[in-house]
Design an enzyme around this catalytic site. Structure first.
Site, mmCIF file in Angstrom:
data_model
loop_
_atom_site.group_PDB
_atom_site.id
_atom_site.type_symbol
_atom_site.label_atom_id
_atom_site.label_comp_id
_atom_site.label_asym_id
_atom_site.label_seq_id
_atom_site.Cartn_x
_atom_site.Cartn_y
_atom_site.Cartn_z
ATOM 1 N N ASP A 126 0.727 -1.109 -0.460
ATOM 2 C CA ASP A 126 0.149 0.277 0.296
ATOM 3 C C ASP A 126 0.761 1.122 0.242
ATOM 4 O O ASP A 126 0.511 2.427 -0.674
ATOM 5 C CB ASP A 126 -0.701 -0.228 1.509
ATOM 6 C CG ASP A 126 -1.883 -0.481 1.597
ATOM 7 O OD1 ASP A 126 -2.204 -1.591 -0.319
ATOM 8 O OD2 ASP A 126 -3.383 -0.127 1.689
ATOM 9 N N HIS B 35 -3.616 7.673 8.139
ATOM 10 C CA HIS B 35 -2.986 6.231 8.772
ATOM 11 C C HIS B 35 -1.626 6.037 10.049
ATOM 12 O O HIS B 35 -1.448 5.357 10.344
ATOM 13 C CB HIS B 35 -3.687 5.419 7.370
ATOM 14 C CG HIS B 35 -5.133 5.359 7.200
ATOM 15 N ND1 HIS B 35 -5.914 5.513 8.357
ATOM 16 C CD2 HIS B 35 -5.083 6.091 6.076
ATOM 17 C CE1 HIS B 35 -6.684 4.833 7.304
ATOM 18 N NE2 HIS B 35 -6.314 5.796 5.916
ATOM 19 N N GLY C 148 -2.046 2.493 4.190
ATOM 20 C CA GLY C 148 -2.975 3.219 4.067
ATOM 21 C C GLY C 148 -2.006 4.571 2.967
ATOM 22 O O GLY C 148 -3.303 5.512 3.257
ATOM 23 N N ASP D 218 -13.193 11.291 6.731
ATOM 24 C CA ASP D 218 -12.482 10.767 6.015
ATOM 25 C C ASP D 218 -13.458 9.581 5.678
ATOM 26 O O ASP D 218 -13.213 9.311 6.765
ATOM 27 C CB ASP D 218 -10.928 10.435 5.497
ATOM 28 C CG ASP D 218 -10.073 9.779 4.696
ATOM 29 O OD1 ASP D 218 -9.585 10.273 4.006
ATOM 30 O OD2 ASP D 218 -10.973 8.488 4.847
HETATM 31 ZN ZN LIG Z 1 -8.833 7.865 3.134
#
Ligand SMILES: [Zn+2]
EC number: 3.5.1.98
Lengths: 491, 469
Positions: free
Chosen positions: A98, A140, A148, A175
């Site tokens: 990611d 994150h 993330g 978010d």
């Molecule tokens: Zn997001």
């Protein structure tokens, strides 16, 4: 130079290099959206209404205020051409999938973090009402772990900066993903309340359960609003407004950070909500009304034409400026076809959040908030925009940092009421309209602010600073006797 | 802000347990084994002590970020716009650079103006060769900038990424043109069959300026190349536009050869030729073509980039005019509402239908579909409710549904849009045209819409656009 009454002083942080970082082929995170936003608001004529800052690159020292030394050292040394030497560490720090290693990764983190830290410093100086860093919002990132698409948590760094001069800071996250990095960082403190509205259930990052409310001293200081697919503007407002109202009332922050992740918009490549730009912007508008020092950061958002629409609109909201629905011509004009409009329509997806479900969540969270040490009789509420008044100030137009730093915010915000109640009416309708009866320690700048207001609207820079020192000592002595958990200044 | 959806990015590390999409009760929502926030020294931030605000504020702040612009109220918006325009057109500054200069001079406009010429904004460091290399590399490799860089070692990746996004924007532009060309080709095919083009272009969004040269336009067309201009130069061979006239004078009465469509009056005779022409609304200036082809190195590029600039500035103008129209429209709407409240009209409204009213109502539906409010407003003698019952009573008798179907067909066209990311075509139903707002209040809008037509259909823009391709 004078500031128009009722208008906020908005500072905007942007580095023209930020759009050039590229996560990799097929990766949904595109820093280019920040440049698109920038170009759009430039062509809307919003740029010229703000102070524009080019942020410094945050140093490793600044970043290790939160992150571990090893992790930052790793981020600083890893490059696409040497990543084979770092296999073990990449696993340990969750970098590779990611969160890929890309060209200029560390610089990208430096710029993103530099913007949020500088913005927080600016707010601490009280030389701005609202600071915006669309390059930030990477919620994150953990202390020693990327996650993330986020490597360095600029929000945590910004809040830590704010905590130097603010006893309590409120973090709100709209978010579509849970703001787990920020929540984790402040999970055990009562000086930061984190409030996250997010999709929950089979969804990244998996945290953000309704029952996760913080731990230790921080119990009840984490608020999670788990939502289902298809949230629309009305549902969102129906839960956002009452919860934020109650949070403001009970927590009484002296500064707010809002993560404006745009992946909660309709049609997002990764999201599953159905918000329009207007609905998303309403959250900004609502929080802005409290008139507290306000830091706005970016975040997620993967359908980039809508991200830049959204953040442009929210910049206008921050400024209190009205902008046309027809987009101005800009460098990336063709991205906005076929309609070339600012606002977007919701899709016809089903909203799986029933009214009763939202109601239940709300009530459950209200119960938790009731557990907070509450200031009896203190009513905090959002106030209409035109109720905010402040005098125009003569200011030095050369260096804005040398302007009388307090006068402007002071006239709007009266977070404490040690002096008198009537004083506030009609003048400072911000936070804390009623008499404050408990004597928990309040943020140390408060007495100075009060002083400034009493001081017939004008004040010299030196004088209140003298007062700050004096009042501060008194304030501290009060708080040290207070057994209330609110006075906690960790040592 | 991460994703679970993309296979290649799946981060299996944090699985969440299954959940039913229809959960109504929060207790059901609560998941056992759900991912939890970790507690411990390795996870939480160290909270700083609350400090006394520092005395030496100034010193500390300046290190943090560089101020490049600060707003001023001493300069009016208009003056600021003029300044930005001037610095762009005369010195090639973008508005950010222009404002930067102004701020540098402490908002002293005169000082800034005189200093503009002392700096040259960095020129575009991408040569035509670079651009061609990039395009071919991109076409064979894709969005792998590390590998593209191997083919273009002198360009930093940042520069490649930056160029990519601008190029992508341009590339879309050409695809829009291609799309339009296709659409027009099919329209033209129909035309050949029917010998009439009535109604065929009502839903088209842009370049079509030719349909009714006289209609609502104060511009006249050149008898040589057909371009609409404000000033015509009368000659013994007909009225000409500036370019044709110059050619006429230079060549002692020669007619400028054009690649554009022939004059309107004999257009239908040239069906066969039409097929090889650029899409309607685009004209190629022969002189420019010649200078591109025969000119010394760089001259062609100069012509093209000048045309590009012109296209951009025209587009700016179009958008700002649209914004202006939107603004006026909004104001008008407000005014209408106000007016409506002040002057109720019951006295004029009688429930009996006269023949004229019936005609008006039917025509109204042709124009506004089922927007009975708009029709009622146009008529002035019937209310919305009257019209609704009119519709249900006379539906069959006047074949109202056929009219409505026709209306719907005109309103909805399928527009193909490129998604911003993976360039997959997305079929999307949309408003009839990207430029025309749906008509809702009749009188106010009718004029506004015509205005939009005039603006978007500026023939010059298409002429230059075509030449630039
Ligand atoms: Zn997001």
């Amino acid at each position: 130079m004078s500031i128009t009454p009722f208008k906020k002083r908005v500072c905007y942080y942007y580095d023209s290099d930020i759009g050039n970082y590229y996560y990799g082929q097929g990766h949904p995170m595109k820093p280019h959206r920040i440049r698109m936003t920038h170009n759009l608001l430039l062509n809307y004529g919003l740029y010229r209404k703000m102070e524009i800052y080019r942020p410094h690159k945050a140093t490793a020292e600044e970043m290790t205020k939160f992150h571990s030394d090893e992790y930052i050292r790793f981020l600083r040394s890893i490059r696409p051409d040497n990543m084979n030497d770092y296999n073990k560490q990449m696993q340990r720090f969750n970098v590779g999938e990611d969160c890929p290693v890309f060209d200029g990764l560390y610089e990208f983190c430096q710029l993103s973090a530099g913007g949020s830290v500088a913005a927080a410093v600016k707010l601490n100086k009280q030389s701005a009402d609202i600071c915006i860093n669309w390059g930030g919002g990477l919620h994150h990132a953990k202390k020693s772990e990327a996650s993330g698409f986020c490597y360095v948590n600029d929000i945590v760094l910004g809040i830590l900066e704010l905590l130097k001069y603010h006893q309590r800071v409120l973090y709100i996250d709209i978010d579509v993903h849970h703001g787990d990095g920020v929540e984790e960082a402040f999970y055990t403190t009562d000086r930061v309340m984190t409030v996250s509205f997010h999709k929950y259930g089979e969804y990244f990052p998996g945290t953000g359960d309704l029952r996760d409310i913080g731990a230790g001293k921080g119990k009840y200081y984490a608020v999670n609003i788990p939502l289902r697919d298809g949230m629309d503007d009305d549902s969102y407002e129906s839960i956002f407004v009452p919860i934020i109202t109650k949070v403001m009332e009970t927590f009484q922050p002296s500064a707010v950070v809002l993560q404006c992740g745009a992946d909660s918009l309709t049609g997002d490549r990764l999201g599953c909500f159905n918000l329009t730009v207007k609905g998303h912007g309403k959250c900004v508008e609502f929080v802005k009304r409290y008139g507290l020092p306000f830091l706005m950061v970016g975040g997620g958002g993967y359908t980039i034409r809508n991200v830049s629409r959204c953040w442009t609109y929210e910049t206008a909201v921050a400024l209190g400026a009205e902008i046309a629905n027809e987009l101005p011509y800009n460098d990336y004009f063709e991205y906005f076809g076929p309609d070339f409009k600012l606002h977007i329509s919701p899709s016809n997806m089903t909203n799986t959040n029933a009214t009763e479900y939202l109601e239940k969540i709300k009530n459950r969270l209200f119960e938790n908030l009731r557990m907070l040490p509450h200031a009896p009789g203190v009513q905090v509420q959002a106030i209409p925009e035109d109720g905010v008044r402040n005098e125009s100030e003569d200011e030095d137009n050369v260096n804005p940092d040398e302007r009388n730093p307090q006068s402007i915010t002071d006239k709007r915000i009266a977070p404490d009421n040690e002096f008198s109640d009537s004083e506030d009416e009609g003048m400072a309708p911000g936070v804390g309209g009623g008499g404050r009866k408990d004597n928990r320690s309040y943020k140390t700048v408060a007495p100075a602010r009060k002083q400034a207001r009493l001081d017939s609207n004008r004040m010299e820079v030196d004088e209140p600073e003298f007062n700050i020192l004096k009042d501060d000592k008194e304030d501290k002595s009060v708080s040290s006797d207070d057994s209330n958990k609110k006075d906690a200044v960790k040592s | 802000m991460a994703n679970d959806n993309l296979e290649d990015l799946k981060n299996g590390k944090r699985p969440a347990t299954s959940a039913n999409a229809e959960i109504m009760d929060i207790d059901e929502l609560i998941q056992e084994n759900a991912e939890k926030i970790r507690v411990g020294r390795d996870y939480q931030a160290v909270i700083p002590k609350l400090l006394v605000p520092p005395k030496n504020r100034r010193e500390r702040l300046n290190r943090k970020a560089l101020l490049v612009w600060s707003p001023t109220e001493n300069i009016s918006e208009i003056k600021l716009n003029e300044y930005i325009l001037l610095s762009k057109e005369k010195y090639g500054y973008n508005s950010e650079q222009a404002l930067g200069m102004l701020y540098w001079h402490h908002h002293d406009m005169e000082k800034a103006l005189s200093d503009l010429s002392n700096f040259a904004p960095l020129p575009d460091d991408w040569s035509t060769d670079d651009k061609v290399t990039f395009e071919s590399a991109f076409n064979s490799i894709g969005k792998n900038f590390l590998r593209i860089k191997q083919m273009m070692p002198d360009k930093p990746i940042a520069s490649l990424v930056k160029y990519y996004y601008l190029w992508k924007n341009k590339r879309k532009k050409s695809s829009v043109i291609d799309r339009q060309a296709k659409k027009l080709a099919s329209v033209r095919a129909n035309e050949n069959q029917n010998g009439s083009r009535e109604g065929s272009s009502s839903a088209e969004s842009e370049p079509d300026d030719k349909k009714d040269p006289g209609e609502g336009s104060s511009k006249q067309s050149c008898s040589i190349c057909g371009v609409f201009v404000t000033t015509l130069h009368p000659t013994q061979k007909g009225s000409m536009c500036g370019t044709c006239h110059t050619h006429f004078r230079r060549t002692n009465g020669g007619i400028r050869p054009t690649l554009g469509p022939p004059r309107p009056n004999n257009r239908h005779l040239n069906v066969a030729r039409n097929k090889r022409l650029p899409p309607r609304g685009m004209y190629v200036n022969h002189d420019d073509l010649q200078s591109i082809a025969s000119g010394s190195n760089g001259q062609g590029e100069t012509v093209l980039s000048a045309m590009d600039d012109e296209v951009v500035s025209l587009k700016c103008k179009i958008q700002s005019n649209k914004q202006e129209i939107g603004h006026v429209h909004k104001k008008l709407k407000l005014d209408v509402t106000e007016f409506r409240n002040v002057e109720p009209t019951p006295s004029r409204v009688i429930s009996r239908w006269s023949n004229d009213e019936v005609m008006l109502a039917i025509q109204g539906m042709r124009k506004y579909g089922k927007d009975f409010k708009a029709i009622a407003e146009t008529m002035g003698t019937k209310t919305q409710t009257h019209l609704k019952s009119f519709y249900s009573h006379y539906r069959k008798r006047y074949k109202l549904d056929t009219i409505l179907q026709k209306y719907d067909a005109e309103q909805n066209t399928v527009i193909i849009e490129l998604s911003d990311d993976e360039d997959e075509p997305v079929i999307r139903k949309d408003e009839p045209s990207s430029t025309i707002t749906r008509q809702s209040t009749p009188s106010a809008l009718a004029s506004g819409t015509r205005l939009i037509n005039k603006l978007t259909l500026n023939p010059k823009a298409h002429q230059t656009a075509a030449a630039a391709k």
